[in-house]
Structures are given as C-alpha cells and as structure tokens.
Design an enzyme around this catalytic site. Sequence first.
Site, PDB file in Angstrom:
ATOM      1  N   ARG A   1       0.651  -1.418  -0.017  1.00  0.00           N
ATOM      2  CA  ARG A   1      -0.115   0.136   0.095  1.00  0.00           C
ATOM      3  C   ARG A   1       0.923   1.419   0.024  1.00  0.00           C
ATOM      4  NH1 ARG A   1      -2.936  -3.396   3.303  1.00  0.00           N
ATOM      5  NH2 ARG A   1      -1.712  -2.496   5.266  1.00  0.00           N
TER       6      ARG A   1
ATOM      7  N   GLU B   1       4.112 -10.180  15.889  1.00  0.00           N
ATOM      8  CA  GLU B   1       3.475 -10.703  17.292  1.00  0.00           C
ATOM      9  C   GLU B   1       3.712 -12.205  17.210  1.00  0.00           C
ATOM     10  OE1 GLU B   1      -0.572  -9.904  19.600  1.00  0.00           O
ATOM     11  OE2 GLU B   1      -0.519  -9.367  17.634  1.00  0.00           O
TER      12      GLU B   1
END
Lengths: 178, 178
Positions: A65, A102
């Site tokens: 993006r 994570e």
Amino acid sequence: MISESAIKTIKESIRNIPDFPVKGIQFKDITTAIQQPLLLQMIVDQMADHYRKNRITKVVAIESRGFITGGALAYRLGAGFVPVRKPGKLPSQTYSKTYDLEYGQDALEIHQDALQPDDVVLLHDDLLATGGTAMAALDLIGRFNIRQAYCSFIIELDFLKGRQKLSPPFDVTSIVHF
Amino acid sequence: MISESAIKTIKESIRNIPDFPVKGIQFKDITTAIQQPLLLQMIVDQMADHYRKNRITKVVAIESRGFITGGALAYRLGAGFVPVRKPGKLPSQTYSKTYDLEYGQDALEIHQDALQPDDVVLLHDDLLATGGTAMAALDLIGRFNIRQAYCSFIIELDFLKGRQKLSPPFDVTSIVHF
C-alpha cells in the site's frame, strides 16, 4: 497546509473493517479515501508540502500500500522512488532485514544500489502501527550512511506508540491519527 | 509527448536480470529507472499527457509494481486510485477473477464499491507480457459496466503479443517496447 476540516474529511473517508486480517484488529482501509480524486490530491499535497523544504532526493516506500501514495509523493516532490519489498521480490542484489511480528518473523529487502550517501530520504507507508515494519525499513536505509531520513505516514495509530520506537532521531509526520 | 531520445534514455535505464524469477526469463527491472527523479517524471508525464483528453476518472493499478507509477498517474491526472490485488488482501467485499498461468492458476480481486458506471478507467501496470494478468483485471473492471477502459503500461514485450489478447476494444499504450 490543509485545514482541520480537510483532515477531518480524509479521516472520515477511511473505512474501518472490524476483525481484518485477524480477529480483534480494526483495519483502516484507505481505498475508500484514495479512490476519491480530491482526497488523493489532498493527501499527497499535504505530505509533499510538509517536506518541500527538506529537499528530499528519494522516497523509499514499503510494499504494497505504501507504493500507491509513495509513488505519487516521489513524483510530486521531484524525487526518485525506491521500493522496500518482501523477500525474493527484488531481482538484483539486496540488503535484508528480519524483524519480529506478534507471531513469528518477517523480512524486508532493498536493492544495494538504491541509495547513495548524499541522498535525503523520505520513508513512506500508509500506516504507522507498532513501528516494527518502519524500523526494519529504517535499518535498511541506515546501511547506506545517507545524510538524513524522515518518516511520513497517512495514518498513525497513536495508542500503539510506534512513533516512540522511531524517534529520535527520526522526524515523523502523519496526516490522520486514531 | 516526449522525444525518441527520451524514450531511449528510459529504455536504457531499465535493468535486464537474466533468469529471474525463473530460468529462461529476462526480467525487466524498472527500479533503476524510477529511482532517477527525472526518469520517473518523464514516465508519469508521458502516460498522463497521452490520456489527458480522455477524462480518466479512475486509475486501476495491479499489485505491486503497478501501484508505484499508477499512484503517481492517478495523482497527475486528477483521478481516483483503485487497487487490484492478490486474493485476501482487500478487506471489504470483492469481485474475484481466477486466471491461468503457465503452471497453475492465480487470482485477482477488486472491491465491489471501487467503480461506478460513469467512470472512465485507465488500467495500469508496469509490464505487458502475455496479457493474462491484464485480461483478468479487465474482466474485473467489466463487472461494473463502466463507460470506457484504456490500458497503459511502461514496458511491453512485443514478442509475447499480449496486446492482441487485449484488443479490441481496448486502447493500449506502452512507453518502451522490447
């Protein structure tokens, strides 16, 4: 600089998608903003105007993006464009940086001939969240001993405090804050 | 329009990478072109100038390299930007198109609210090869019953005859031919 009401318009045009890409994440979807010609212009002009005085020579943007508004920003600033991509995507010799997510790890790459020591770099991505991806990109940019690097995002998730991970010595600006 | 010598300069700035991503492919690497400010400007201006008269309302660009110059092109044309992405990347409701590769299949997606019937679309990617990817994107664009679609590429590999697959009725332009 654009007005507070223009920033409000940009912010309201960003679509919130609950539980994407995984449960618990409130995904900020910029496609509903950038598909509107006037909002795309405002976003790019706002970033370009802010960095006009810094004589940026290269916009380094993060796949995918970040490429959209990063390409427009490089064009608007009269700078070159340098992509930072996922592993195996760049065809020539690269520097690589692995970083923790994570769950698990990811990596980013930059071409070894992408920057020169006299470059003034503007790192760009659509979103600053925890800062992990941006830090990996700044690590790659750091391999070139460039003069200066700035960081520009469309959206910053303030509650994740990614900015604190990036500064000092990096100048960080975002148009819209959540 | 830019001069023949400018097109020659752009063409010579594109790096050829043998056997990438697989043996036998001569990969055309645009990073060596777009990292040069003047060449990025020339590429974007050339495409924008060509389509100025067509009153493009949306630039639809294909992930990932198409996003770079596609974003700049949308900005320059005063159009909106619409991404066509790999499966699972767009967060809202999508249309999907599966298409054949030399070995196996791939798919592309577009948001269902990305285009309106009165849009005039410029499809953009960095490279036109066999035309399979562009045809899939044009199929997606076709779901919206838009008024008109044009196709713009930086590079066209003439010997693969992708253009024949796209026309008629699509207007196809490329800056550099190999």
